[in-house]
Design a protein around this motif. Sequence first.
Motif, PDB file in Angstrom:
ATOM      1  N   ARG A 155       0.653  -1.124   0.106  1.00 47.60           N
ATOM      2  CA  ARG A 155      -0.076  -0.276   0.075  1.00 47.60           C
ATOM      3  C   ARG A 155       0.921   1.377   0.010  1.00 47.60           C
ATOM      4  O   ARG A 155       1.901   1.228   0.600  1.00 47.60           O
ATOM      5  N   ASN A 156       0.404   2.282  -0.740  1.00 51.70           N
ATOM      6  CA  ASN A 156       1.000   3.575  -0.758  1.00 51.70           C
ATOM      7  C   ASN A 156       0.495   4.144   0.208  1.00 51.70           C
ATOM      8  O   ASN A 156      -0.723   4.698   0.346  1.00 51.70           O
ATOM      9  N   ILE A 157       1.303   5.099   1.228  1.00 53.56           N
ATOM     10  CA  ILE A 157       0.750   5.439   2.329  1.00 53.56           C
ATOM     11  C   ILE A 157       1.258   6.799   2.324  1.00 53.56           C
ATOM     12  O   ILE A 157       2.633   7.144   2.286  1.00 53.56           O
ATOM     13  N   ASP A 158       0.605   8.141   2.357  1.00 49.91           N
ATOM     14  CA  ASP A 158       0.877   9.283   2.679  1.00 49.91           C
ATOM     15  C   ASP A 158       0.467   9.972   4.099  1.00 49.91           C
ATOM     16  O   ASP A 158      -0.660   9.690   4.551  1.00 49.91           O
ATOM     17  N   GLU A 159       1.546   9.996   4.926  1.00 46.77           N
ATOM     18  CA  GLU A 159       1.451  10.445   6.252  1.00 46.77           C
ATOM     19  C   GLU A 159       1.293  12.193   6.308  1.00 46.77           C
ATOM     20  O   GLU A 159       2.587  12.628   6.266  1.00 46.77           O
ATOM     21  N   ARG A 160       0.495  12.659   6.593  1.00 45.42           N
ATOM     22  CA  ARG A 160       0.246  13.998   6.431  1.00 45.42           C
ATOM     23  C   ARG A 160       0.214  14.645   7.917  1.00 45.42           C
ATOM     24  O   ARG A 160      -0.837  15.556   8.431  1.00 45.42           O
ATOM     25  N   THR A 161       1.153  14.561   8.644  1.00 44.10           N
ATOM     26  CA  THR A 161       1.288  15.169   9.955  1.00 44.10           C
ATOM     27  C   THR A 161       1.155  16.761   9.969  1.00 44.10           C
ATOM     28  O   THR A 161       0.732  17.378  10.924  1.00 44.10           O
ATOM     29  N   TYR A 162       1.781  17.314   8.962  1.00 45.49           N
ATOM     30  CA  TYR A 162       1.993  18.543   8.809  1.00 45.49           C
ATOM     31  C   TYR A 162       0.217  19.567   8.870  1.00 45.49           C
ATOM     32  O   TYR A 162       0.584  20.422   9.360  1.00 45.49           O
ATOM     33  N   ARG A 163      -0.564  18.746   8.552  1.00 40.68           N
ATOM     34  CA  ARG A 163      -2.188  19.354   8.648  1.00 40.68           C
ATOM     35  C   ARG A 163      -2.603  19.596  10.084  1.00 40.68           C
ATOM     36  O   ARG A 163      -2.974  20.559  10.517  1.00 40.68           O
ATOM     37  N   LYS A 164      -2.086  18.319  10.844  1.00 36.17           N
ATOM     38  CA  LYS A 164      -2.102  18.452  12.355  1.00 36.17           C
ATOM     39  C   LYS A 164      -1.417  19.379  12.984  1.00 36.17           C
ATOM     40  O   LYS A 164      -2.198  20.367  13.853  1.00 36.17           O
ATOM     41  N   GLN A 165      -0.267  19.606  12.427  1.00 40.19           N
ATOM     42  CA  GLN A 165       0.625  20.842  13.315  1.00 40.19           C
ATOM     43  C   GLN A 165       0.109  22.023  12.974  1.00 40.19           C
ATOM     44  O   GLN A 165      -0.111  23.177  13.584  1.00 40.19           O
ATOM     45  N   LEU A 166      -0.277  22.382  11.668  1.00 43.83           N
ATOM     46  CA  LEU A 166      -0.731  23.514  11.290  1.00 43.83           C
ATOM     47  C   LEU A 166      -2.408  23.905  11.774  1.00 43.83           C
ATOM     48  O   LEU A 166      -2.320  25.219  12.139  1.00 43.83           O
ATOM     49  N   SER A 167      -3.195  22.858  11.850  1.00 41.49           N
ATOM     50  CA  SER A 167      -4.184  23.057  12.622  1.00 41.49           C
ATOM     51  C   SER A 167      -4.162  23.837  14.373  1.00 41.49           C
ATOM     52  O   SER A 167      -4.922  24.415  14.764  1.00 41.49           O
ATOM     53  N   VAL A 168      -3.171  22.930  14.952  1.00 46.31           N
ATOM     54  CA  VAL A 168      -2.794  23.119  16.252  1.00 46.31           C
ATOM     55  C   VAL A 168      -2.413  24.630  16.274  1.00 46.31           C
ATOM     56  O   VAL A 168      -2.731  25.439  17.121  1.00 46.31           O
ATOM     57  N   ILE A 169      -1.347  25.219  15.356  1.00 43.70           N
ATOM     58  CA  ILE A 169      -0.661  26.528  15.357  1.00 43.70           C
ATOM     59  C   ILE A 169      -1.988  27.632  15.116  1.00 43.70           C
ATOM     60  O   ILE A 169      -2.036  28.686  15.539  1.00 43.70           O
ATOM     61  N   ALA A 170      -3.083  27.217  14.367  1.00 43.69           N
ATOM     62  CA  ALA A 170      -3.951  28.029  13.631  1.00 43.69           C
ATOM     63  C   ALA A 170      -5.081  28.272  14.969  1.00 43.69           C
ATOM     64  O   ALA A 170      -5.291  29.160  15.240  1.00 43.69           O
ATOM     65  N   SER A 171      -5.199  27.252  15.696  1.00 39.14           N
ATOM     66  CA  SER A 171      -5.896  27.356  16.857  1.00 39.14           C
ATOM     67  C   SER A 171      -5.354  28.144  18.068  1.00 39.14           C
ATOM     68  O   SER A 171      -6.223  29.035  18.712  1.00 39.14           O
ATOM     69  N   GLN A 172      -4.162  27.931  18.190  1.00 39.88           N
ATOM     70  CA  GLN A 172      -3.452  28.738  19.163  1.00 39.88           C
ATOM     71  C   GLN A 172      -3.429  30.090  19.082  1.00 39.88           C
ATOM     72  O   GLN A 172      -3.296  31.139  19.881  1.00 39.88           O
ATOM     73  N   ASN A 173      -3.511  30.524  17.712  1.00 39.87           N
ATOM     74  CA  ASN A 173      -3.583  31.904  17.107  1.00 39.87           C
ATOM     75  C   ASN A 173      -4.939  32.562  17.046  1.00 39.87           C
ATOM     76  O   ASN A 173      -5.337  33.549  16.114  1.00 39.87           O
ATOM     77  N   GLN A 174      -5.995  31.514  17.241  1.00 39.71           N
ATOM     78  CA  GLN A 174      -7.364  31.891  17.350  1.00 39.71           C
ATOM     79  C   GLN A 174      -7.802  32.293  15.745  1.00 39.71           C
ATOM     80  O   GLN A 174      -8.587  33.263  15.421  1.00 39.71           O
ATOM     81  N   LYS A 175      -7.117  31.279  14.775  1.00 39.39           N
ATOM     82  CA  LYS A 175      -7.442  31.587  13.541  1.00 39.39           C
ATOM     83  C   LYS A 175      -8.027  30.319  12.864  1.00 39.39           C
ATOM     84  O   LYS A 175      -8.279  30.215  11.694  1.00 39.39           O
ATOM     85  N   LEU A 176      -8.329  29.318  13.691  1.00 40.77           N
ATOM     86  CA  LEU A 176      -8.885  28.233  13.135  1.00 40.77           C
ATOM     87  C   LEU A 176     -10.416  28.256  12.777  1.00 40.77           C
ATOM     88  O   LEU A 176     -11.298  27.492  13.299  1.00 40.77           O
ATOM     89  N   SER A 177     -10.804  29.124  11.888  1.00 41.64           N
ATOM     90  CA  SER A 177     -12.069  29.109  11.427  1.00 41.64           C
ATOM     91  C   SER A 177     -12.588  27.772  10.617  1.00 41.64           C
ATOM     92  O   SER A 177     -11.648  27.176  10.114  1.00 41.64           O
ATOM     93  N   ASP A 178     -13.838  27.745   9.984  1.00 42.41           N
ATOM     94  CA  ASP A 178     -14.137  26.783   9.296  1.00 42.41           C
ATOM     95  C   ASP A 178     -13.470  26.946   7.876  1.00 42.41           C
ATOM     96  O   ASP A 178     -12.745  25.834   7.377  1.00 42.41           O
ATOM     97  N   ASP A 179     -13.514  27.936   7.234  1.00 43.81           N
ATOM     98  CA  ASP A 179     -12.542  28.178   6.208  1.00 43.81           C
ATOM     99  C   ASP A 179     -11.248  27.866   6.123  1.00 43.81           C
ATOM    100  O   ASP A 179     -10.574  27.142   5.284  1.00 43.81           O
TER     101      ASP A 179
END
Length: 412
Positions: A155-179
């Motif tokens: 199986r080809n696996i793409d492990e996109r941990t960076y999306r979780k990292q960006l979500s955490v950073i956006a949340s910490q900066n009060q920028k994790l809106s739906d968009d």
Amino acid sequence: MKHLCFFPIFAICFALSASAQSNYKTGYYISLQGDTTKGYVDYREWEENPETIDFKPTLNNNQRQHLTPQNVRLVSITGFDIYKSHTGSVSADVPGGNDRDTSFEQKTVFLKLLTRGNKLALYEYRDGVKSRFFIAIDNAAPTELIYRSYQQNDRNIDERTYRKQLSVIASQNQKLSDDVNILIQRTDYKEEDLVKVINSINDKTDNAAITAYAQDSKAFSFYGGVAANITFYKTDGGFKAAGAPDATSVLPKILAGLNFYINPRIQKVVLRVEAGLALGRYAIGYTSKDSPYDEVVFKFNQVTLSVSPQVLFTVYNKPNFKFFMGGGLQASLSTYIGKEFRNADGTPSTLASQPFDSFTTVTPALVLKTGVLINKRVEINAGFLSVTDVTHDSYYHISTYGAQLGINYFFK
């Protein structure tokens, strides 16, 4: 075909010569002690992040300093790029490898700044293995955004941990809106996508130092042009022995093409694809030295459609004036119209054979090109086309080679 064998040798030699040419731009570096030294930075076509960057305090100074991430904090090429020294963990996995690899290496490297703002900065580190992106929060040390691609159990696996990292950073900066959340979840691990996410989290950006030429930093450009198509027709074999002379025609050529830039900001190496429609004419009269010794007229018009991939190197590179050299190959499809082979008085030739069935339609050739680009819009160029056959008859043999003087206009 022997002329085409010359091209790979020419291309290799010229590429080595061009790559050795310096390309100094204004800039500065910051030492480990925090001191800023202004001068000129040798800005190259780096496919990977440089390990060493050359610097001179003045253009006329022959003494170069070799800046490394071990001996400076930062190197700036004004209006182009900024490279920041970084010491830390760098992922060591190979994309597409077998099984999951979470190994890291401790390295000191130059990170290339992609975008920065009041909260976050995004960097890239590219070596012979892969590209990696790093994020710095509030001027803290950059941290790698993790992406792994590997095979496991067929199986080809793409492990996109960076999306979780960006979500955490956006949340910490009060920028994790739906968009913003949708944007992050659709973000691929590439520069243009990640830059959009970082800029959406920053309240404002500060990229003046690296985007002064952003409007000119397109990956490709389109041009159209006209040229004087100078065609040299050369007779050979029995045809020449019978008295048929060489001839030269100067007729128009229409051109259109695309330039692709390896590094859009520096535009030193250009991949060009050019299409052309050219006219040539061979029209001669001669007294045959073969029986029946008639006054003979032989003429035809050659209409040629061509496609030519080329590699061009900017030898002298300034924002409003560039001098380039290079070459490539050309594939041509020719049609011959207005063919006549007759006596001078208009009567049909009494020669036993006629040349009309021997014209060559598809021919390859070598192209050499040089020119200047003025004010980013007007290109004046000269070119050379190697020898090709017009006819393949052993008696009525005609070959041709050519030159071109042209002017192109680059559209926005």
